[in-house]
Design an enzyme around this catalytic site. Structure first.
Site, PDB file in Angstrom:
ATOM      1  N   ARG A  34      45.174  36.142  40.762  1.00 43.56           N
ATOM      2  CA  ARG A  34      46.010  36.354  39.585  1.00 43.56           C
ATOM      3  C   ARG A  34      46.889  35.151  39.280  1.00 43.56           C
ATOM      4  NH1 ARG A  34      44.918  41.870  39.268  1.00 43.56           N
ATOM      5  NH2 ARG A  34      45.368  42.978  41.186  1.00 43.56           N
TER       6      ARG A  34
ATOM      7  N   GLU B 272      42.706  45.128  47.889  1.00 40.55           N
ATOM      8  CA  GLU B 272      42.939  44.839  46.483  1.00 40.55           C
ATOM      9  C   GLU B 272      44.369  45.168  46.094  1.00 40.55           C
ATOM     10  OE1 GLU B 272      40.932  43.998  43.563  1.00 40.55           O
ATOM     11  OE2 GLU B 272      39.648  42.962  44.977  1.00 40.55           O
ATOM     12  N   ASP B 273      44.560  46.105  45.203  1.00 42.08           N
ATOM     13  CA  ASP B 273      45.906  46.333  44.695  1.00 42.08           C
ATOM     14  C   ASP B 273      46.631  47.460  45.393  1.00 42.08           C
ATOM     15  OD1 ASP B 273      45.979  44.316  42.874  1.00 42.08           O
ATOM     16  OD2 ASP B 273      44.871  45.471  41.398  1.00 42.08           O
ATOM     17  N   ALA B 274      46.006  48.088  46.366  1.00 45.93           N
ATOM     18  CA  ALA B 274      46.654  49.219  47.016  1.00 45.93           C
ATOM     19  C   ALA B 274      47.802  48.744  47.894  1.00 45.93           C
ATOM     20  CB  ALA B 274      45.646  49.971  47.857  1.00 45.93           C
TER      21      ALA B 274
END
Lengths: 323, 460
Positions: free
Chosen positions: B261, B81-83
């Site tokens: 996104r 994910e965003d890590a």
């Protein structure tokens, strides 16, 4: 030992601050081991502790301490000017028998710059301008140890400052500190890393299928020569055959342009390639640049020593397990 | 502000809110200011890709972020994910390093009865049983003769910053009133950045009373749980994972969520920025690029990359740092401007088992600053009811919270005291029950309003 191999190192270019060499007759694992050791496990000196006596500069203590830590510290054995291996000369501070610190495990640097005092002795045109404190102001208590101000003369000629700048002082500002350098490895902190760059790439193997090439027209061959952005091919003026250019191995970057160009020329897709560029599995082109703390040559030698020590340690432990 | 047009305008909106939380340069005079809480970045960069808005606000001179070289790929699984995975050597060398300045102060005021707060030097060591070696005396080590801490002093947990004394009784007039110590203490190992002297004005003039205190400096290192954000309408949360890979094992930085996104702006920033790096200039990427202006387009960036001998798609060959073999895929990589947000796990993490309780309700206090409990709310309660975990509800809502033993008279149903019903004048039918203290409080408050709640008890 079955299938024992004897890796070779062939030096292509050597200078105090950089080295390129070819490592051959070994595996990727060995090449990567060497690279990893050079980056992470060759011991060097770096400033580890800072005692502040006075700091009225614009930067705070931690900030300056961090900057000091990143200054490469050079150890030159007696009578030499090169950045040598400090492994024999110092003891890692955690292994030293002394209580706090001693000359065996540390080097002390003094730095004392007072703007008002220095200002009087500066040339007229510079007077009252901010004064840059640089690595030149670090005075070591060990003659063999000094900060590495520049990598080479070219860098020195291009620099604005006398050394590595630490902080600028203005009127009335004073910086006085004692910095303690210790030996360490960059696994713990990157400031102990002796290299700026330590990379390798696979040696390219360029094979030209002359038989298949004979079916090509001169225009098509020229097209292949032009297709490669690395310019690894040229036409032999006498025979009109394709051949690799001189030093092609250093130029090749394994682009796919050549592949697409020849695929377009083939009558059938399953035809043999005219030119093939493949990764060699046992030849590696290394490029190592020093940070200034050690000469590139010594980094390589030191990394081999570290590897040897580790293997000896492993062998000894294995022997113990056997008993 | 965001570079390049993004397919989803909401990302621009998100970034507009988030850019304000970025740690960077607050103002040119930031070190002369005396803010309550100030975050500054140690080595801010000007962004590799700028826009017209950034030019207008002079962002290059007071930047709030750093350019990071990112590699868009999956690596090790700690970057889901965003890590992101950071190179440890970059952190060692100062990536994302920031400084926090916190103000600690107290007022030194004059009271109605003519007494006045005073700051004074540390007490004499002979006051303490162990003298100079006494722990209680050691707390005063930072305090100078004027009662304020010295600049550059290391403050440990409990170290006194201001040694203030005020009159023990502020109502009494005309007597010699003993003074009590009211010290300002500090939690955690910090360092005094500046001290703030007491100003003389203001004692008799209206307005806030003069204050004494210090500004405390903390220099935390970038570690797991720091929130990062890339500006071009990029992923809103870039929580970098709890791992910093050692340099010799890192390909470079991170994996990002592009597809969901739809932040094309970020892809363009990366490409244009990479071209800028090799051309030796800042790239220019205003969202609606002027047709005749200098805005870099994807096409111009691609041409620049080819000029410099790179792949025009922005992809490179990467080698695995762990085993040294080349990776199977080409990796999209280049510089992206990253903002470090001022949300840090270290400032937020909180847990408690036992701790302080509120006086009125006897329930655990609320909030991290009061070492409070974590609320099991209505919705959580609903879940437990639906699941049928009645004993767990009992435990969470009563035994672990504000359980209280009360006496109830079975004939009149009123709460009574200690096995005696004052209403029935008998101690015969008084029973002991357990109920939440808040419940007992509610009954009493209702009684105060002339509503009489009665309890009807049954054998369980």
């Amino acid at each position: 030992m079955p299938q024992q191999r004897f890796p070779k190192i062939e030096i292509k270019h050597i200078a105090p601050h950089e080295i390129t060499f070819v490592l051959s007759e070994t595996d990727t694992s060995m090449a990567n081991t060497l690279r990893r050791i050079m980056i992470a496990e060759v011991p060097t000196l770096a400033i580890d502790l800072v005692e502040y006596h006075e700091n009225s500069s614009v930067l705070n203590d931690e900030y300056i301490a961090h900057r000091l830590g990143l200054i490469p510290i050079r150890y030159s054995p007696d009578g030499t000017l090169k950045g040598g291996d400090c492994h024999q000369a110092f003891v890692p501070h955690r292994e030293c028998v002394c209580y706090d610190r001693c000359p065996r495990c540390s080097v002390e640097f003094d730095l004392d710059v007072n703007f008002d005092k220095v200002n009087m002795s500066r040339p007229e045109q510079e007077r009252d301008l901010p004064l840059t404190v640089t690595s030149r102001d670090l005075i070591a208590n060990n003659v063999q140890v000094s900060p590495a101000h520049f990598l080479n003369e070219e860098e020195q000629d291009n620099a604005h400052d006398e050394g590595i700048s630490i902080v600028k002082l203005g009127q009335g500002q004073h910086l006085r500190l004692k910095a303690i350098a210790r030996m360490g490895i960059s696994k713990e902190h990157a400031k102990w890393c002796p290299v700026a760059v330590a990379t390798y790439r696979f040696w390219p193997e360029i094979t030209i299928n002359q038989e298949a090439c004979n079916n090509l027209t001169m225009e098509q061959k020229q097209e292949l020569v032009d297709a490669c952005p690395d310019r690894i091919l040229e036409l032999d003026e006498i025979t009109g055959n394709l051949k690799p250019t001189e030093g092609a191995e250093e130029l090749a970057t394994f682009t796919e342009d050549l592949k697409y160009a020849q695929d377009a020329m083939k009558r059938r897709p399953e035809d043999d390639d005219y030119v093939q560029v493949t990764h060699s599995t046992d030849r590696f082109l290394f490029s190592v640049e020093s940070s200034g703390a050690m000469d590139a040559e010594d980094i390589l030698l030191s990394s081999l020593r570290v590897l040897k020590d580790r293997l000896n340690y492993l062998a000894a432990e294995v022997e113990k397990l056997k008993d | 502000m965001t570079s390049g047009a993004t397919i989803r305008p909401v990302r621009n909106t998100y970034q507009s809110a988030m850019g304000k939380q970025a740690i960077g340069t607050v103002a040119i005079n930031q070190y002369s200011r005396f803010d309550g809480l100030l975050y500054t970045m140690v080595y801010p960069h000007k962004p590799m890709v700028k826009t017209r808005t950034l030019d207008i606000v002079n962002f290059d001179n007071i930047p709030a972020g750093q350019n990071a070289c990112i590699a868009v790929m999956a690596y090790s699984g700690y970057d889901i994910e965003d890590a992101v995975i950071l190179n440890k050597a970059s952190i060692d060398r100062g990536f994302g390093r920031c400084m926090v300045l916190k103000k600690q102060q107290t007022s030194v005021r004059r009271y109605q009865n003519g007494t006045m707060d005073r700051t004074c030097a540390a007490p004499d060591p002979s006051v303490f049983p162990d003298g100079v070696n006494d722990k209680r005396f050691a707390r005063f080590k930072a305090v100078d003769k004027d009662g304020l801490c010295n600049v550059g002093e290391l403050l440990e947990n409990g170290t006194v910053i201001v040694n203030k004394e005020s009159a023990a009784d502020l109502q009494v007039f005309g007597h010699v009133i003993p003074f009590e110590r009211a010290v300002i203490r500090r939690q955690g190992p910090d360092i005094v950045e500046r001290e703030r002297a007491i100003s003389d004005k203001g004692h008799d003039t209206p307005g806030p009373p003069p204050r004494a205190g210090g500004q405390v400096r903390v220099a935390p290192r970038t570690e797991g749980g720091v929130r990062l954000d890339s500006s071009p309408g990029g992923p809103p949360v870039q929580r970098h994972g709890h791992l910093a890979r050692p340099h010799h094992e890192s390909p470079r930085l991170k994996l990002a969520r592009f597809p969901s996104r739809m932040t094309v702006g970020k892809l363009i920033e990366l490409l244009v920025g990479k071209a800028g790096v090799f051309e030796g200039r800042q790239a220019y990427a205003s969202a609606f690029g002027e047709e005749f202006g200098s805005t870099d387009t994807v096409e111009s960036a691609e041409l620049a990359l080819i000029r410099n001998g790179l792949n025009y798609t922005g992809k490179d060959v990467f080698y695995s740092g762990v085993n040294g073999a080349p990776l199977d895929a080409y990796i999209f990589s280049g510089p992206v401007f990253y903002q470090k947000l001022k949300h840090m796990v270290l400032d937020k993490m909180h847990a408690r088992s036992r701790g302080p309780r509120a006086v009125l309700t006897r329930q655990p206090t609320e909030g991290r600053s009061r070492d409070g409990g974590l609320r099991l709310g209505e919705m959580e309660r609903d879940c437990l009811i639906a699941y049928g975990a009645s004993n767990l509800i009992m435990e969470r809502l009563m035994h672990s919270s504000d359980a209280f033993s009360a006496s109830v008279c079975q004939s009149c149903g009123l709460l009574q005291y200690k096995n005696w019903c004052q209403y029935c004048r008998s101690g015969e039918k008084v029973a002991e029950i357990r109920l939440p203290y808040a419940c007992k409080l509610l009954f009493q408050e209702l009684q105060a309003m002339n509503v009489l709640p009665r309890l009807r008890l049954k054998d369980a």
